[in-house]
Scaffold this motif. Structure first.
Motif, PDB file in Angstrom:
ATOM      1  N   UNK A  93       0.775  -1.256  -0.029  1.00  0.00           N
ATOM      2  CA  UNK A  93      -0.028  -0.069   0.001  1.00  0.00           C
ATOM      3  C   UNK A  93       1.131   1.220   0.052  1.00  0.00           C
ATOM      4  N   UNK A  94       2.087   1.239   1.006  1.00  0.00           N
ATOM      5  CA  UNK A  94       3.010   2.407   0.641  1.00  0.00           C
ATOM      6  C   UNK A  94       3.710   2.496  -0.768  1.00  0.00           C
ATOM      7  N   UNK A  95       3.925   1.381  -1.275  1.00  0.00           N
ATOM      8  CA  UNK A  95       4.512   1.546  -2.398  1.00  0.00           C
ATOM      9  C   UNK A  95       3.624   2.134  -3.467  1.00  0.00           C
ATOM     10  N   UNK A  96       2.196   1.583  -3.291  1.00  0.00           N
ATOM     11  CA  UNK A  96       1.399   2.090  -4.363  1.00  0.00           C
ATOM     12  C   UNK A  96       1.157   3.529  -4.181  1.00  0.00           C
ATOM     13  N   UNK A  97       0.991   4.032  -2.972  1.00  0.00           N
ATOM     14  CA  UNK A  97       0.661   5.575  -2.632  1.00  0.00           C
ATOM     15  C   UNK A  97       1.949   6.307  -3.320  1.00  0.00           C
ATOM     16  N   UNK A  98       3.124   5.727  -3.163  1.00  0.00           N
ATOM     17  CA  UNK A  98       4.383   6.410  -3.497  1.00  0.00           C
ATOM     18  C   UNK A  98       4.344   6.448  -5.351  1.00  0.00           C
ATOM     19  N   UNK A  99       4.006   5.451  -5.722  1.00  0.00           N
ATOM     20  CA  UNK A  99       3.922   5.455  -7.062  1.00  0.00           C
ATOM     21  C   UNK A  99       3.011   6.504  -7.927  1.00  0.00           C
ATOM     22  N   UNK A 100       1.916   6.479  -6.872  1.00  0.00           N
ATOM     23  CA  UNK A 100       0.836   7.549  -7.599  1.00  0.00           C
ATOM     24  C   UNK A 100       1.187   8.905  -7.394  1.00  0.00           C
ATOM     25  N   UNK A 101       2.030   9.124  -6.486  1.00  0.00           N
ATOM     26  CA  UNK A 101       2.355  10.702  -6.048  1.00  0.00           C
ATOM     27  C   UNK A 101       3.660  11.082  -6.535  1.00  0.00           C
ATOM     28  N   UNK A 102       4.469  10.204  -7.087  1.00  0.00           N
ATOM     29  CA  UNK A 102       5.993  10.381  -7.388  1.00  0.00           C
ATOM     30  C   UNK A 102       6.116  10.663  -9.064  1.00  0.00           C
ATOM     31  N   UNK A 103       6.998  11.255  -9.306  1.00  0.00           N
ATOM     32  CA  UNK A 103       7.319  11.448 -11.001  1.00  0.00           C
ATOM     33  C   UNK A 103       8.138  10.472 -11.272  1.00  0.00           C
ATOM     34  N   UNK A 104       7.796   9.288 -11.898  1.00  0.00           N
ATOM     35  CA  UNK A 104       8.688   8.207 -12.299  1.00  0.00           C
ATOM     36  C   UNK A 104       8.668   8.222 -13.863  1.00  0.00           C
ATOM     37  N   UNK A 105       8.636   9.304 -14.457  1.00  0.00           N
ATOM     38  CA  UNK A 105       8.839   9.288 -15.897  1.00  0.00           C
ATOM     39  C   UNK A 105      10.053   9.537 -16.666  1.00  0.00           C
ATOM     40  N   UNK A 106      11.106   9.915 -15.681  1.00  0.00           N
ATOM     41  CA  UNK A 106      12.188  10.096 -16.206  1.00  0.00           C
ATOM     42  C   UNK A 106      13.478   9.236 -15.421  1.00  0.00           C
ATOM     43  N   UNK A 107      14.440   8.951 -16.160  1.00  0.00           N
ATOM     44  CA  UNK A 107      15.628   8.079 -15.506  1.00  0.00           C
ATOM     45  C   UNK A 107      16.373   8.970 -14.448  1.00  0.00           C
ATOM     46  N   UNK A 108      16.867   8.304 -13.426  1.00  0.00           N
ATOM     47  CA  UNK A 108      17.591   8.955 -12.652  1.00  0.00           C
ATOM     48  C   UNK A 108      18.854   9.324 -13.084  1.00  0.00           C
ATOM     49  N   UNK A 109      19.230  10.638 -12.553  1.00  0.00           N
ATOM     50  CA  UNK A 109      20.638  11.167 -13.092  1.00  0.00           C
ATOM     51  C   UNK A 109      21.634  10.479 -12.420  1.00  0.00           C
ATOM     52  N   UNK A 110      22.843  10.603 -12.617  1.00  0.00           N
ATOM     53  CA  UNK A 110      24.044  10.139 -11.725  1.00  0.00           C
ATOM     54  C   UNK A 110      23.857  10.557 -10.371  1.00  0.00           C
ATOM     55  N   UNK A 111      24.020   9.688  -9.274  1.00  0.00           N
ATOM     56  CA  UNK A 111      23.918  10.115  -7.672  1.00  0.00           C
ATOM     57  C   UNK A 111      22.716  10.703  -7.657  1.00  0.00           C
ATOM     58  N   UNK A 112      21.678  10.572  -8.321  1.00  0.00           N
ATOM     59  CA  UNK A 112      20.072  10.910  -8.276  1.00  0.00           C
ATOM     60  C   UNK A 112      19.381  10.176  -7.137  1.00  0.00           C
ATOM     61  N   UNK A 113      19.962   9.145  -6.763  1.00  0.00           N
ATOM     62  CA  UNK A 113      19.033   8.242  -6.067  1.00  0.00           C
ATOM     63  C   UNK A 113      18.725   8.952  -4.536  1.00  0.00           C
ATOM     64  N   UNK A 114      19.708   9.618  -4.096  1.00  0.00           N
ATOM     65  CA  UNK A 114      19.540  10.352  -2.724  1.00  0.00           C
ATOM     66  C   UNK A 114      18.461  11.478  -2.790  1.00  0.00           C
ATOM     67  N   UNK A 115      18.574  12.292  -4.138  1.00  0.00           N
ATOM     68  CA  UNK A 115      17.541  13.031  -4.239  1.00  0.00           C
ATOM     69  C   UNK A 115      16.258  12.462  -4.246  1.00  0.00           C
ATOM     70  N   UNK A 116      16.102  11.432  -4.890  1.00  0.00           N
ATOM     71  CA  UNK A 116      14.907  10.521  -4.946  1.00  0.00           C
ATOM     72  C   UNK A 116      14.565   9.961  -3.604  1.00  0.00           C
ATOM     73  N   UNK A 117      15.613   9.769  -2.525  1.00  0.00           N
ATOM     74  CA  UNK A 117      14.849   9.335  -1.448  1.00  0.00           C
ATOM     75  C   UNK A 117      14.215  10.531  -0.678  1.00  0.00           C
TER      76      UNK A 117
END
Length: 308
Positions: free
Chosen positions: A74-98
């Motif tokens: 349920x938490x995963x579904x909530x995040x997928x519905x509220x996050x922008x996942x249309x673009x690939x992560x940039x280098x070292x971008x996983x922290x900004x995603x966190x």
């Protein structure tokens, strides 16, 4: 590490194909790995489940009394519905995603407790500064951060790296126009965060030797008083590494400490690695770059695990 064990982990790693499940798979995989890593943190998991149970509405159950949709899903579904996942992560971008994920967590449930993101917040303040040159007195407000960001390092023991970081944090220029004198200051915390996070920034062109040099000096335990001046009353300033978000080629994985052993997770698959030396062997063999390291307060974790 035995060659057979390294080969088993390597084969498992290569089975995960981020392109096979859904569009924007790399970012979705990063989300899954971040959630996996967060749920390995006792302070996060216990409050997550408590918060979920307190929200009594919108729950449906199976005939066996289990949640029809698990809380983590349920938490995963909530995040997928509220996050922008249309673009690939940039280098070292996983922290900004966190950070984006943590900022969304307060919106997930309507309970009145502290949000789950508060487990990762570090409130620090620069102590009053007096310039050695112009004698300007400056006071600073309290700042909030989720993480300490460091560049990939080598040739130093991890505890010495933290001391170097503390020195770097202590140098600030004078705010008076025309002065600019560098002055030592103290960055102070009065409350210990349940979780202390370190993000490692990597370049794209590190050699195998560079990756090994950085990962080989990582430590599973740190003392936060080596980074900040602690003015609280707790004696327990040590933190233990519990999980990591790692990058390998075009894939993410979670490495976590479970049942007295390190385990690497690839999607829904996992493989027991063993002790920390074997983790370092895996880093070297598979050229894995740990990007986010979650350290949990030793005393807090022990109390949660023991139930006291």
């Amino acid at each position: 590490m035995e060659s057979s064990k390294v080969q088993e982990v390597e084969e498992t790693y290569q089975k995960v194909d981020p392109e096979s499940e859904e569009p924007n798979a790399a970012r979705v995989l990063a989300l899954d790995v971040i959630l996996k890593s967060l749920l390995k943190i006792s302070a996060f998991l216990s409050d997550f489940l408590l918060e979920f149970c307190q929200e009594t509405t919108h729950h449906s159950f199976t005939e066996d009394g289990e949640y029809a949709v698990p809380p983590s899903t349920q938490l995963r579904d909530f995040l997928l519905n509220n996050l922008n996942v249309t673009h690939p992560l940039e280098a070292n971008g996983v922290f900004d995603f966190l950070v984006t994920i943590l900022d969304l967590l307060p919106l997930w449930r309507s309970v009145e407790e502290e949000p789950l993101s508060s487990k990762f917040e570090v409130y620090h303040q620069v102590a009053k500064k007096i310039c050695n040159r112009c004698k300007l007195v400056t006071e600073y407000p309290v700042e909030r951060s989720y993480c300490l960001i460091v560049s990939a390092f080598k040739d130093f023991a991890f505890e010495n790296i933290l001391k170097v970081i503390r020195i770097a944090l202590m140098m600030m220029p004078c705010d008076k126009e025309g002065c600019g004198k560098q002055t030592y200051v103290e960055r102070v915390i009065s409350k210990l965060p349940p979780v202390f996070t370190i993000a490692v920034e990597w370049e794209k062109n590190e050699t195998d030797e560079d990756i090994f040099a950085t990962t080989s000096v990582l430590s599973t335990e740190i003392d936060i008083s080596e980074i900040f001046k602690y003015e609280g009353d707790s004696l327990f300033t040590k933190y233990r590494l519990v999980s990591m978000v790692c990058w390998h080629g075009d894939q993410y994985s979670c490495i976590a400490y479970e049942n007295r052993s390190w385990v690497i997770h690839f999607g829904i698959q996992n493989e027991v690695i063993g002790d920390w030396n074997r983790v370092l062997s895996i880093f070297a063999k598979l050229k894995i770059r740990p990007e986010i390291l979650f350290f949990e307060n030793v005393m807090g974790r022990d109390q949660i695990v023991s139930g006291n």
